[in-house]
Design an enzyme around this catalytic site. Structure first.
Site, short mmCIF file in Angstrom:
data_model
loop_
_atom_site.label_atom_id
_atom_site.label_comp_id
_atom_site.label_asym_id
_atom_site.label_seq_id
_atom_site.Cartn_x
_atom_site.Cartn_y
_atom_site.Cartn_z
N GLU A 160 0.85 -1.19 0.00
CA GLU A 160 0.00 0.00 0.00
C GLU A 160 0.89 1.24 0.00
OE1 GLU A 160 -2.74 0.42 3.27
OE2 GLU A 160 -3.79 2.05 2.26
N GLY A 211 2.88 2.78 10.66
CA GLY A 211 2.69 2.02 11.89
C GLY A 211 2.57 0.52 11.64
N GLU A 254 -5.39 -2.78 12.65
CA GLU A 254 -5.08 -3.64 11.50
C GLU A 254 -6.03 -4.83 11.45
OE1 GLU A 254 -3.27 -2.08 9.56
OE2 GLU A 254 -2.39 -0.72 11.02
N GLU A 265 -9.90 4.05 6.23
CA GLU A 265 -9.08 4.54 7.34
C GLU A 265 -9.89 5.29 8.40
OE1 GLU A 265 -6.47 3.23 7.87
OE2 GLU A 265 -5.68 2.59 5.94
N1 TRP Z 1 -3.03 0.98 5.69
C1 TRP Z 1 -2.04 1.20 6.72
C2 TRP Z 1 -2.85 1.45 7.98
O1 TRP Z 1 -3.43 2.45 8.18
C3 TRP Z 1 -1.15 2.38 6.46
C4 TRP Z 1 0.15 2.09 5.82
C5 TRP Z 1 1.07 1.18 6.22
C6 TRP Z 1 0.73 2.73 4.71
N2 TRP Z 1 2.17 1.26 5.42
C7 TRP Z 1 1.98 2.18 4.49
C8 TRP Z 1 0.31 3.73 3.87
C9 TRP Z 1 2.81 2.60 3.46
C10 TRP Z 1 1.13 4.16 2.83
C11 TRP Z 1 2.36 3.60 2.63
O2 TRP Z 1 -3.00 0.62 8.78
ZN ZN Z 2 -5.45 1.79 8.56
#
Ligand code: TRP
Ligand code: ZN
Length: 866
Positions: free
Chosen positions: A130, A270, A307, A329
């Site tokens: 992501e 995170g 998560e 989110e």
């Molecule tokens: N989807 C992840 C969360 O909110 C966020 C995330 C983790 C993310 N790693 C990333 C977003 C790298 C952008 C790039 O739990």
């Molecule tokens: Zn998230």
């Protein structure tokens, strides 16, 4: 072509929400074959592709830095003339409705410093896809509305990589010659490629299980380095609690036979909700009393929950495109906030969440990077993982939940999950489900998705003794934000109560709905003037201004039965004194000191709430109350008030500090609250200037049996210039320098400290042998924390700005995503005086002039200058 005319200043393309088109080709199935090695990994991908609709456009597979070594269609190797690359993407013309397309690429995970795609971290190989990292692994339509079933085959060295994990269920594994082995994993749930994950490494497992509400047993695994195994218990408890909570509150159960979590040391955010294989920044998994503070423990619990909850809000129902990011989110943050509240204290959790919202999101909303929770355009999507999308997004869901009440909200979420299961949905789909399932009209409410900026609400109460009535006149104003000069009125739910000052009672909490620019509400039956309690529970993410006197606020700080409103009254009381003084007025601080005394001695309040309520507003929050932020005046006024509260109530602070020494460590809410109050007492005691203050802090630092008390003592000492400061920092370093997460605290504590030579100290720490730009946690601990230290960062010489800009420039070459997250600190130049503003702009310009600057930093720095 534009780039030919201006070869140096490549302006990244703008992606617009309005331009959304369904994908030309779908990929129902993909088989991936990895030959894993840190120096050279081979990836073979076989995609079943299906033409989507009646068109003759070629297949376009996104790629970033990939070279196709082989391209096959339906088993036949293509000539190099039968495909081409366009902006990294592989373009292949196809004649039929369905085909099998196969590609082969090579990767070098050990030299992937961006931490996007397949990379190496502390001897492991792991992935982060992501938002658009999958295209760094293989050619694929890298967009969240292309959902596929994944089958993954991996081969690796058995000694270095004894554990091989991927999404879904483990199918089979076996040994090969030359100390190599293989594993196959299948994920039966179609998913977008941003949820793909694999991990290979020498990992130990904390194994457990959970029986779902329908009686299925799920194998749970938390995978870490062997030495870290004793630090995984809290994360495992949080996981099981989350699974039970989502069943109980939302009726959602887990859907695979295994759920794995892996902790890695180098991670840009995170954690990541990859289907069945969450990958975490180790700071949100590892915790023990010796190294983790209570805040760290809560962080682990909250992020594990976040998560896990994504399995439904994000994975089973995913996003159609990245403009819908807040769909998953905002909703998931709302879910994890409520989970944490249920696990601990609702009152304290709400106060903490609002503090975060104000510190991060309100600042964003009032600066050059302001955007609605559903943006209209972006250049680099990674820049939109913001406090607005996450935290304001959560507030928007919270308002809907409040307006609907628990049953109708649940009817809405049931409809949403059932209707869109297995689909890529939009924010509009969510709102429609709320409207239908919850029986409500959200027409005007939708503006929260469209309009950026924090609404200002002015609420004036007037009493008429003749008619024994009160009139509450409320005006709302949404300030202009970039690209949105004129705003429409919002639908703002404000929980309100009117207190009788004589009895300290009210006639019930009412939900007032603001819908007009100006409205008034009349209440009857008030012989004498009541006291207004408004935006109780922080029912709407707005800034409220009232005509309440210091006496009214003092009354509420002692009597409001809504804990958030009570805390807020206390904060406002303090803000009024500090802002008044900064403006040169002689404001009496006696009501503040009395309110703190009252709060400390109130027998019914719980210690955690007391610790929150007596805390002075942060320097940054005070800055937000000013048209032009004066960091030095803020620091001086806040310091002076802190000293005075410390000195006037010295005996109380001493009593509390002495009376809260626990024997034995516990993670109960009561024990955590007691530690919070003990640390606040220590803080005020040292701030009082009492001669033995540093010695008491030093004693706590040495004797503590937990990191919460040890680190708080260190932070208190770090603010001064005592001999104990130097000694404590040395002891801390020597004791913990081998543990990266704890060493981060050593950097962070100094970066947050109020010290006359703060900037020089940061500069020196940037050259420390343990500082590295290649670990995002370390960068955030030093430069991220420093940029949040308003007084130090905004030193009028501009040397703080220069330090952070130097870091951004150097880091951009390694890890643009993490570099870009430091830029907004330099972007709020309009809020500072001309000298500081000019210095900040000069640094932004210097950054932009850097050759080869990433799209990430270009977007943030460019927009910040507008
Ligand atoms: N989807 C992840 C969360 O909110 C966020 C995330 C983790 C993310 N790693 C990333 C977003 C790298 C952008 C790039 O739990
Ligand atoms: Zn998230």
């Amino acid at each position: 072509m534009a780039d030919m005319l201006s070869p140096t200043a490549a302006v990244p393309a703008v992606i617009r929400r309005a331009d959304y088109r369904v994908p030309d080709w779908l990929v129902p199935d993909i088989a991936l074959d990895f030959d894993l090695d840190p120096a050279l990994t081979r990836v073979r991908a076989t995609l079943s592709v299906v033409r989507n609709g009646d068109h003759d456009r070629p297949l376009r597979l996104d790629g970033d830095g990939l070279i196709p070594l082989e391209v096959k269609v339906d088993g036949q190797v293509l000539e190099e003339t039968q495909w081409h690359l366009e902006a990294g993407a592989l373009i292949v013309a196809l004649s039929s409705e369905t085909h099998s397309v196969e590609t082969l690429v090579e990767l070098a995970p050990e030299s992937n410093s961006k931490l996007m795609g397949l990379y190496a971290s502390g001897g492991l190989l792991c992935t982060q896809c992501e938002a658009e990292g999958f295209r760094r692994i293989t050619f694929f339509p890298d967009r969240p509305d292309v959902l596929s079933r994944y089958s993954v085959y991996m081969v690796a060295d058995k000694v270095r990589f004894p554990v091989l994990l991927a999404n879904g269920d483990p199918i089979e594994q076996g040994d090969l010659a030359d100390n190599r082995h293989w594993a196959r994993w299948n994920d039966p749930f179609p998913k977008p490629c941003y949820l793909f994950a694999l991990v290979a490494g020498d990992l130990a497992c904390n194994a457990d299980s959970f029986v779902t509400m329908s009686g299925r047993e799920v194998q749970l695994g938390i995978w870490v380095k062997e030495v870290d195994l004793p630090r995984t218990g809290h994360a495992m408890k949080a996981l099981k609690d989350s699974m039970a909570w989502d069943e109980r509150i939302y009726g959602r159960e887990y859907d695979l036979d295994v759920f794995n979590i892996v902790a890695v040391a180098d991670f840009n955010f995170g954690a990541m909700e990859n289907k069945g294989l969450n990958i975490f920044n180790s700071r949100y998994i590892l915790a023990d009393p010796e190294t983790a503070t209570d805040i760290d423990y809560d962080g682990v619990e909250g992020v594990v929950a976040h998560e896990y909850f994504h399995n439904w809000s994000g994975n089973r129902v995913t996003c159609r495109d990245w403009f819908q990011l807040s769909l998953k989110e905002g909703f998931t943050v709302f879910r994890d906030q409520n989970f944490s509240a249920d696990m601990g204290s609702h009152a304290v959790k709400r106060i903490e969440d609002v503090r975060i919202l104000r510190a991060a999101q309100f600042q964003e909303d009032s600066g050059p990077l302001a955007h609605p929770i559903r943006p209209e355009s972006y250049m680099e999507i990674s820049n939109f993982y913001t406090a607005t999308i996450y935290n304001k997004g959560a507030e928007i869901i919270r308002m809907m939940a409040l307006m609907l009440g628990p049953e109708r909200f649940r009817a809405g979420t049931d409809l949403y999950f059932d209707r869109h299961d297995g689909e890529a949905a939009t924010c509009e789909d969510f709102v429609l489900a709320m409207e239908e399932g919850g029986q409500i009209d959200l027409m005007q409410f939708r503006r929260w998705y469209e309009q950026a900026g924090t609404p200002h609400v002015r609420a004036l109460l007037s009493h008429d003794p003749v008619s024994q009535s009160v009139e509450l006149t409320v005006e709302q104003m949404v300030p202009p934000t970039p690209g949105q000069p004129d705003k429409q009125p919002m639908a703002i739910p404000l929980r309100t109560a009117l207190f009788d000052p004589a009895t300290a009672q009210h006639h019930g909490d009412e939900l007032l709905m603001l819908t007009e620019p100006k409205q008034s509400f009349t209440f009857t039956g008030f012989a004498s003037a009541p006291v207004l309690s408004i935006n109780r529970g922080f029912s709407a993410p707005v800034i409220v201004e009232t005509n309440r006197s210091q006496a009214d606020l003092a009354f509420l700080s002692a009597h409001d039965d809504d804990p958030f409103a009570r805390y807020e009254a206390m904060q406002q009381l303090m803000v009024n004194v500090l802002i008044g003084r900064i403006a040169g007025h002689d404001v009496d601080d006696a009501p503040v000191i009395e309110a703190v005394r009252n709060t400390l001695t109130d027998p019914v309040l719980d210690p955690a709430f007391i610790a929150e309520a007596i805390r002075l507003p942060s320097e940054a929050y005070l800055g937000d109350q000013m048209k032009i932020v004066d960091p030095d005046a803020i620091h001086a006024a806040r310091d002076a008030l802190q000293q005075k509260i410390g000195a006037e109530l010295e005996a109380l602070w001493r009593d509390i500090h002495a009376g809260t020494k626990a024997n034995g460590f516990s993670l109960s809410s009561a024990a955590k609250g007691t530690r919070k109050l003990r640390n606040a007492a220590l803080h005020y005691l040292v701030a009082s200037g009492a001669e033995d203050g540093p010695a008491i802090a030093f004693a706590q630092f040495g004797e503590a049996d937990n990191m919460t008390e040890r680190q708080a003592a260190l932070a208190t000492l770090a603010n001064g210039t005592s001999a104990e400061r130097v000694a404590a920092l040395d002891i801390f370093y020597n004791r913990y320098s081998a543990d990266a997460l704890t060493l981060d605290k050593w950097f962070q504590t100094q970066a947050f400290a109020f010290h006359p030579d703060a900037v020089e100290q940061i500069e020196e720490l940037g050259r420390h042998k343990d500082f590295t730009l290649s670990n995002p946690n370390r960068v955030r601990s030093l430069y991220g924390a420093f940029a949040g230290n308003q007084w130090a960062f905004h030193h009028k010489s501009g040397k703080g700005y220069r330090l952070v800009a130097d870091c951004i420039i150097a880091l951009d070459k390694l890890n643009p995503q993490t570099a870009a997250r430091l830029v907004p600190n330099l972007g709020r130049w309009k809020r500072f005086d001309e000298t500081r503003g000019a210095l900040m702009r000069a640094e932004l310009q210097r950054i932009l002039a850097e050759p080869g600057l990433s799209k990430d930093v270009t977007e943030q720095a460019g927009k910040s200058l507008e």
